[in-house]
Motif scaffolding. Structure first.
Motif, PDB file in Angstrom:
ATOM      1  N   GLU A   3      -4.714  -3.188  -0.942  1.00 20.35           N
ATOM      2  CA  GLU A   3      -4.398  -3.199  -2.360  1.00 20.35           C
ATOM      3  C   GLU A   3      -3.159  -2.350  -2.634  1.00 20.35           C
ATOM      4  O   GLU A   3      -2.808  -1.455  -1.861  1.00 20.35           O
ATOM      5  CB  GLU A   3      -5.590  -2.661  -3.171  1.00 20.35           C
ATOM      6  CG  GLU A   3      -6.833  -3.540  -3.098  1.00 20.35           C
ATOM      7  CD  GLU A   3      -7.946  -3.015  -3.976  1.00 20.35           C
ATOM      8  OE1 GLU A   3      -7.720  -1.981  -4.656  1.00 20.35           O
ATOM      9  OE2 GLU A   3      -9.027  -3.619  -3.996  1.00 20.35           O
ATOM     10  N   SER A   4      -2.493  -2.655  -3.743  1.00 22.87           N
ATOM     11  CA  SER A   4      -1.296  -1.897  -4.117  1.00 22.87           C
ATOM     12  C   SER A   4      -1.668  -0.441  -4.385  1.00 22.87           C
ATOM     13  O   SER A   4      -2.713  -0.155  -4.972  1.00 22.87           O
ATOM     14  CB  SER A   4      -0.655  -2.514  -5.364  1.00 22.87           C
ATOM     15  OG  SER A   4      -0.234  -3.841  -5.105  1.00 22.87           O
ATOM     16  N   PHE A   5      -0.826   0.469  -3.951  1.00 21.00           N
ATOM     17  CA  PHE A   5      -1.062   1.890  -4.191  1.00 21.00           C
ATOM     18  C   PHE A   5       0.285   2.595  -4.299  1.00 21.00           C
ATOM     19  O   PHE A   5       1.313   2.109  -3.812  1.00 21.00           O
ATOM     20  CB  PHE A   5      -1.911   2.517  -3.069  1.00 21.00           C
ATOM     21  CG  PHE A   5      -1.231   2.537  -1.723  1.00 21.00           C
ATOM     22  CD1 PHE A   5      -0.533   3.654  -1.304  1.00 21.00           C
ATOM     23  CD2 PHE A   5      -1.286   1.427  -0.888  1.00 21.00           C
ATOM     24  CE1 PHE A   5       0.094   3.675  -0.064  1.00 21.00           C
ATOM     25  CE2 PHE A   5      -0.658   1.443   0.351  1.00 21.00           C
ATOM     26  CZ  PHE A   5       0.042   2.565   0.756  1.00 21.00           C
ATOM     27  N   ASN A   6       0.282   3.745  -4.950  1.00 17.30           N
ATOM     28  CA  ASN A   6       1.501   4.532  -5.146  1.00 17.30           C
ATOM     29  C   ASN A   6       1.769   5.378  -3.904  1.00 17.30           C
ATOM     30  O   ASN A   6       0.995   6.269  -3.583  1.00 17.30           O
ATOM     31  CB  ASN A   6       1.370   5.442  -6.376  1.00 17.30           C
ATOM     32  CG  ASN A   6       1.370   4.668  -7.673  1.00 17.30           C
ATOM     33  OD1 ASN A   6       0.308   4.359  -8.211  1.00 17.30           O
ATOM     34  ND2 ASN A   6       2.542   4.344  -8.176  1.00 17.30           N
ATOM     35  N   VAL A  17       5.361  -2.436   1.022  1.00 16.48           N
ATOM     36  CA  VAL A  17       5.484  -1.486   2.129  1.00 16.48           C
ATOM     37  C   VAL A  17       4.808  -2.087   3.360  1.00 16.48           C
ATOM     38  O   VAL A  17       3.824  -2.837   3.233  1.00 16.48           O
ATOM     39  CB  VAL A  17       4.845  -0.122   1.752  1.00 16.48           C
ATOM     40  CG1 VAL A  17       3.354  -0.265   1.480  1.00 16.48           C
ATOM     41  CG2 VAL A  17       5.084   0.904   2.857  1.00 16.48           C
ATOM     42  N   VAL A  18       5.359  -1.791   4.508  1.00 16.64           N
ATOM     43  CA  VAL A  18       4.785  -2.266   5.774  1.00 16.64           C
ATOM     44  C   VAL A  18       4.156  -1.076   6.477  1.00 16.64           C
ATOM     45  O   VAL A  18       4.798  -0.032   6.649  1.00 16.64           O
ATOM     46  CB  VAL A  18       5.867  -2.902   6.673  1.00 16.64           C
ATOM     47  CG1 VAL A  18       5.254  -3.350   7.999  1.00 16.64           C
ATOM     48  CG2 VAL A  18       6.518  -4.070   5.960  1.00 16.64           C
ATOM     49  N   LEU A  19       2.901  -1.215   6.887  1.00 22.22           N
ATOM     50  CA  LEU A  19       2.170  -0.149   7.573  1.00 22.22           C
ATOM     51  C   LEU A  19       2.082  -0.487   9.057  1.00 22.22           C
ATOM     52  O   LEU A  19       1.632  -1.581   9.429  1.00 22.22           O
ATOM     53  CB  LEU A  19       0.770   0.013   6.979  1.00 22.22           C
ATOM     54  CG  LEU A  19       0.703   0.303   5.472  1.00 22.22           C
ATOM     55  CD1 LEU A  19      -0.746   0.351   5.013  1.00 22.22           C
ATOM     56  CD2 LEU A  19       1.404   1.607   5.154  1.00 22.22           C
ATOM     57  N   PHE A  20       2.524   0.424   9.903  1.00 24.37           N
ATOM     58  CA  PHE A  20       2.459   0.239  11.348  1.00 24.37           C
ATOM     59  C   PHE A  20       1.248   0.980  11.906  1.00 24.37           C
ATOM     60  O   PHE A  20       1.047   2.159  11.581  1.00 24.37           O
ATOM     61  CB  PHE A  20       3.731   0.757  12.021  1.00 24.37           C
ATOM     62  CG  PHE A  20       4.952  -0.059  11.707  1.00 24.37           C
ATOM     63  CD1 PHE A  20       5.329  -1.116  12.531  1.00 24.37           C
ATOM     64  CD2 PHE A  20       5.713   0.224  10.582  1.00 24.37           C
ATOM     65  CE1 PHE A  20       6.446  -1.869  12.240  1.00 24.37           C
ATOM     66  CE2 PHE A  20       6.842  -0.523  10.292  1.00 24.37           C
ATOM     67  CZ  PHE A  20       7.216  -1.576  11.117  1.00 24.37           C
TER      68      PHE A  20
END
Length: 204
Positions: A3-6, A17-20
């Motif tokens: 989900e979208s988050f700040n 944003v991309v999370l690795f």
């Protein structure tokens, strides 16, 4: 997908944003501490484990809440400065109002004595002396509230996500200003209203 988050401050809108999953890419390990565990004990245990796994790596840590606080450091500094200036302004205004009420009471001391002789009550005299000052405060509020609304509105526009300014906020601020003003002048007005009329007219 999450989900979208700040992940930036609320001054910015939420962007993709991309999370690795590879921690080595970031060079950091994120650890959540249990609320009941003393922070220093938890840090010592983490340090021991890190040294066992990677003894050649430097052990350094920081807290995410400190990182988030840095995002709003300027806002916090502005808030503290505004609170300080507000306190100084209110203090100076109260001292000026107290001095003005003292001067006005001294100028009308004969009138107060005469009114008490003809039967005016303490409440009547207090309201008579207070209404002129409170009228000025109401006029000042009528002038300052639109400017306050505009300034707060412009400040909130700096945030991508913010609250809406409700009317009751300004009603509460105005009521507080009236209460502070009344308490400031009430000492002199009540004192003048309770004085013996003979003392007021002694020089006549």
């Amino acid at each position: 997908m999450v989900e979208s988050f700040n992940f930036k401050s609320l001054h910015n809108e939420i962007t993709p944003v991309v999370l690795f999953p590879e921690y080595g890419y970031f060079g950091n390990i994120f650890i959540k501490l249990h609320a009941g565990v003393p922070t220093q004990d938890a840090l010592n245990q983490i340090k021991t484990i890190v040294k066992e796994i990677a003894p050649k790596n430097n052990y350094d840590y920081h807290f995410l809440n400190d990182d988030f606080n840095q995002l709003y450091l300027q806002d916090q500094q502005t808030t503290r400065a505004m609170q300080l200036f507000s306190f100084i302004t209110i203090s100076i205004a109260c001292m000026g109002l107290f001095a003005l009420s003292t001067y006005t009471v001294q100028q009308r001391i004969k009138e107060i004595g005469i009114r008490k002789i003809v039967g005016a009550s303490v409440i009547k005299i207090v309201s008579l002396l207070s209404v002129d000052f409170l009228r000025l405060v109401v006029i000042a509020l009528a002038i300052s509230i639109p400017f306050g609304w505009f300034a707060m509105h412009k400040w909130l526009d700096n945030f991508a996500y913010h609250i809406e300014l409700d009317w009751w906020i300004f009603i509460l601020a105005g009521g507080s200003a009236l209460l502070i003003s009344f308490l400031t002048i009430s000492y002199q007005t009540v004192r003048a209203a309770m004085v013996n009329p003979i003392d007021c007219l002694r020089d006549e």
